[in-house]
Write a protein that holds these residues in place. Structure first.
Motif, short mmCIF file in Angstrom:
data_model
loop_
_atom_site.label_atom_id
_atom_site.label_comp_id
_atom_site.label_asym_id
_atom_site.label_seq_id
_atom_site.Cartn_x
_atom_site.Cartn_y
_atom_site.Cartn_z
N ASP A 28 -73.19 -21.63 -72.43
CA ASP A 28 -71.64 -21.45 -72.20
C ASP A 28 -71.44 -21.47 -70.65
OD1 ASP A 28 -70.95 -18.39 -71.19
OD2 ASP A 28 -73.05 -18.75 -72.27
N TYR A 29 -70.02 -21.71 -70.29
CA TYR A 29 -69.63 -21.88 -68.73
C TYR A 29 -70.13 -20.64 -68.02
CZ TYR A 29 -66.13 -21.92 -64.86
OH TYR A 29 -65.62 -21.91 -63.78
N THR A 30 -69.68 -19.28 -68.39
CA THR A 30 -69.83 -18.32 -67.61
C THR A 30 -71.57 -18.02 -67.37
OG1 THR A 30 -67.92 -17.38 -68.90
CG2 THR A 30 -69.42 -15.66 -67.65
N LYS A 33 -72.77 -20.59 -64.78
CA LYS A 33 -72.28 -20.32 -63.55
C LYS A 33 -73.12 -19.48 -62.99
CE LYS A 33 -68.12 -20.51 -61.13
NZ LYS A 33 -66.86 -20.51 -61.14
N ALA A 73 -69.63 -27.48 -71.70
CA ALA A 73 -69.45 -26.05 -71.19
C ALA A 73 -70.42 -25.78 -70.14
CB ALA A 73 -69.44 -24.76 -72.22
N SER A 75 -72.18 -27.77 -68.26
CA SER A 75 -71.99 -28.60 -67.21
C SER A 75 -70.93 -28.28 -66.48
CB SER A 75 -71.57 -30.01 -67.90
OG SER A 75 -72.74 -30.70 -68.46
N ARG A 76 -69.76 -27.63 -66.91
CA ARG A 76 -68.63 -27.22 -66.06
C ARG A 76 -68.93 -26.00 -65.35
NH1 ARG A 76 -65.60 -29.12 -70.91
NH2 ARG A 76 -65.92 -27.15 -71.97
N GLY A 77 -70.02 -25.29 -65.57
CA GLY A 77 -70.43 -24.22 -64.81
C GLY A 77 -71.52 -24.40 -63.84
N THR A 78 -72.12 -25.71 -64.02
CA THR A 78 -73.17 -25.78 -62.97
C THR A 78 -73.20 -26.81 -61.71
OG1 THR A 78 -74.42 -25.55 -65.16
CG2 THR A 78 -75.87 -26.62 -63.43
#
Ligand code: KIV
Length: 278
Positions: A28-30, A33, A73, A75-78
């Protein structure tokens, strides 16, 4: 000295320089990240998400759509970590065209930089076809959880001389096919050490002892969040499961004793506006 942004060349550089590759799963995003901020080299969006996120008893129920959804998800956080998408059961077990198309979805739709496939010589033509399509592949030998029904459970692999010899041969076959690294799961330390010394590509161990070129753990295991099973090879770096239960109990107590919300958590209306409502 390796780049802050880990890329495909960093794997070979790490092996040359003796940098131990750090890999963790995220779904997941959180979480992605936070792992990225902590400086982990690679994030594996593992099909272990079937168990630790979706609550299945094994990984066999995970679909391509599940994997793509969670990889997007992550990818959006990394920003800096190298993202590897795990090809789920049946996504590379039929024809080569379907296999390459499925691998391509991880790159094109989900933003991964590579894919991981379980097993060796049996799927070598599929692996070669993916690499031919310019998609880097991470191999995975030893305990391959998608084979649970064939293996008859989750067992240490490579314990007999024949099994160990096949494992070593498979590792060499995968290297020759062009994989950039190799996950070794639940194999005796002496075997993973031998394989790590023989190969030019880095090995990433999970339950494979101290001599691999990198290590991977399921993030819910190492943070103490997933309590259904705790394998012997897991080291818990936090007890976040207990922390979450304690925090939620404090929240419920605060509600019952009216200690939350406090004034500082509320939005107020100007008195002149309020008067018009009475
Ligand atoms: O699915 C997964 O998380 C994995 C790792 C345990 C290597 O395959």
């Amino acid at each position: 000295m390796l780049n802050k942004k880990f890329n495909i060349n960093s794997f070979a550089d790490a092996k040359k320089e003796g940098h131990i590759i750090s890999m963790l799963t995220a779904y997941d995003y959180t979480t992605a990240k936070l792992l990225d901020e902590a400086g982990v080299d690679c994030i594996l969006v593992g099909d272990s998400l079937g168990m630790v996120i979706l609550g299945y008893e094994n990984t066999l129920h995970v679909t391509m759509d599940d994997m793509i959804h969670h990889t997007k998800a992550v990818s959006r956080g990394t920003k800096n970590a190298f993202i590897i998408g795990d090809m789920p059961f049946l996504s590379y077990h039929t024809d080569i065209k379907t296999t390459v198309e499925n691998a391509g979805r991880f790159i094109q739709e989900a933003g991964a930089q590579a894919v991981k496939l379980e097993r060796g010589r049996e799927i070598i033509n599929h692996i070669k076809a993916i690499i031919n399509a310019q998609i880097p592949v991470l191999g995975h030998l030893g305990l391959t959880p998608q084979s649970v029904n064939i293996m008859g459970g989750y067992k240490i692999q490579g314990k007999s001389a024949d099994e160990a010899a096949k494992l070593i041969e498979d590792a060499e076959i995968l290297q020759d096919a062009g994989v950039f690294g190799l996950v070794l799961e639940c194999v005796p330390e002496s075997i993973s050490r031998l394989i790590s010394e023989k190969l030019d590509i880095p090995t990433i161990g999970i339950g494979a002892g101290r001599y691999c070129d990198g290590q991977v753990l399921v993030v819910q295991d190492m943070l103490g969040m997933y309590k259904d099973i705790t394998p012997k090879f897991v080291k818990k770096y936090a007890e976040m499961g207990t922390g979450i239960v304690n925090a939620v109990q404090s929240y419920i107590e605060d509600l019952n004793s009216r200690q939350f919300p406090e004034e500082k958590h509320t939005f107020q209306l100007d008195d002149s506006v309020l008067k018009k409502l009475y």
